[in-house]
Scaffold this active site. Structure first.
Site, PDB file in Angstrom:
ATOM      1  N   GLU A  93     -34.077 -10.585 -20.671  1.00  0.00           N
ATOM      2  CA  GLU A  93     -33.339 -10.826 -19.431  1.00  0.00           C
ATOM      3  C   GLU A  93     -34.320 -10.856 -18.272  1.00  0.00           C
ATOM      4  O   GLU A  93     -35.095  -9.918 -18.062  1.00  0.00           O
ATOM      5  CB  GLU A  93     -32.290  -9.741 -19.210  1.00  0.00           C
ATOM      6  CG  GLU A  93     -31.572  -9.815 -17.872  1.00  0.00           C
ATOM      7  CD  GLU A  93     -30.964 -11.187 -17.584  1.00  0.00           C
ATOM      8  OE1 GLU A  93     -31.270 -11.757 -16.515  1.00  0.00           O
ATOM      9  OE2 GLU A  93     -30.210 -11.690 -18.434  1.00  0.00           O
ATOM     10  N   ASP A 125     -39.370 -13.309 -18.880  1.00  0.00           N
ATOM     11  CA  ASP A 125     -39.007 -14.682 -19.203  1.00  0.00           C
ATOM     12  C   ASP A 125     -38.945 -14.881 -20.706  1.00  0.00           C
ATOM     13  O   ASP A 125     -39.916 -14.607 -21.421  1.00  0.00           O
ATOM     14  CB  ASP A 125     -40.035 -15.625 -18.584  1.00  0.00           C
ATOM     15  CG  ASP A 125     -39.744 -17.068 -18.903  1.00  0.00           C
ATOM     16  OD1 ASP A 125     -38.714 -17.572 -18.439  1.00  0.00           O
ATOM     17  OD2 ASP A 125     -40.549 -17.683 -19.634  1.00  0.00           O
ATOM     18  N   ASP A 143     -28.797 -18.426 -24.241  1.00  0.00           N
ATOM     19  CA  ASP A 143     -27.700 -18.613 -23.280  1.00  0.00           C
ATOM     20  C   ASP A 143     -28.325 -18.428 -21.901  1.00  0.00           C
ATOM     21  O   ASP A 143     -28.061 -17.454 -21.199  1.00  0.00           O
ATOM     22  CB  ASP A 143     -26.583 -17.603 -23.547  1.00  0.00           C
ATOM     23  CG  ASP A 143     -25.379 -17.820 -22.640  1.00  0.00           C
ATOM     24  OD1 ASP A 143     -25.411 -18.789 -21.841  1.00  0.00           O
ATOM     25  OD2 ASP A 143     -24.431 -17.033 -22.711  1.00  0.00           O
TER      26      ASP A 143
END
Length: 224
Positions: A93, A125, A143
């Protein structure tokens, strides 16, 4: 109708805008400008991303999964429900506040998944993490942003380029799965997946777990 209440905001690294967390009664929303990125009422396609991926690796022992993008935790929650106890799941995240929201106002939605012993949180990242790995994962679930045609960061485009897909292929174990969520179809992305050598299925799923609402697109791609 209840008004929306602003709970928090967080800058996206790389001067890519600002996320805003809002609440209306029991409903939560994460916004980027005037665009709603996530809503707590719409979890069906994120859950399907995890379930379809887990089906492809169900026969593996000690499976390892990378989830790119925590969001409201729907993909992670569904993955943990389908994976065995010997699995390992890394969640990458970029925005630390999103993890903080998962332990704070969105705690009930996450349902304790962030404290599951199978889960490791990587703040950074996901593309850089993928590029640093070789044959590390049985499945990579992305996602991130709004899909291959991103909204938030130009650097996300590299995830979905030929080079980014080759990096994902390298990071996967033989017959590993790359699963990608998108808000809309993208024929060019389907073509790139196949050009890189993934056997690719494109699946249309409903945004809501009640089989209603808008349709989103999932690519379930298998490395040879």
């Amino acid at each position: 109708m209840l008004p929306w209440i602003h709970l928090d905001r967080a800058s996206i690294p790389g001067n890519a805008g600002e996320l805003r967390l809002k609440q209306r009664g029991s409903e939560f929303s994460i916004m980027l400008g005037s665009t709603e990125l996530m809503n707590s009422r719409l979890s069906g396609s994120e859950e399907a991303l995890a379930v379809l991926s887990c089906e492809r690796i169900a026969s593996r022992t000690n499976p390892s999964m990378l989830v790119g993008g925590l969001g409201m935790g729907f993909t992670l929650r569904a993955a943990l429900g389908a994976l065995p106890q010997d699995a390992r799941v890394v969640v990458a995240e970029l925005v630390p506040a999103v993890v903080e929201w998962g332990r704070g106002p969105l705690k009930d939605i996450h349902g304790g998944t962030l404290d599951d012993p199978r889960v490791d949180i990587h703040l950074g990242d996901v593309g850089a993490l993928i590029r640093s790995k070789r044959a590390a994962y049985d499945a990579i679930l992305l996602d991130v942003d709004n899909g291959p045609d991103g909204l938030t960061r130009a650097s996300n485009d590299s995830l979905y380029s030929h080079d980014g897909l080759r990096a994902a292929k390298t990071a996967l174990r033989p017959n590993g799965v790359l699963a990608v969520w998108s808000s809309a179809p993208d024929r060019a992305f389907t073509r790139r997946l196949r050009e890189v050598g993934f056997a690719t299925d494109e699946v249309s799923v409903r945004a809501s777990s009640r089989n209603s609402g808008a349709r989103h697109v999932l690519w379930i791609a298998t490395r040879g």
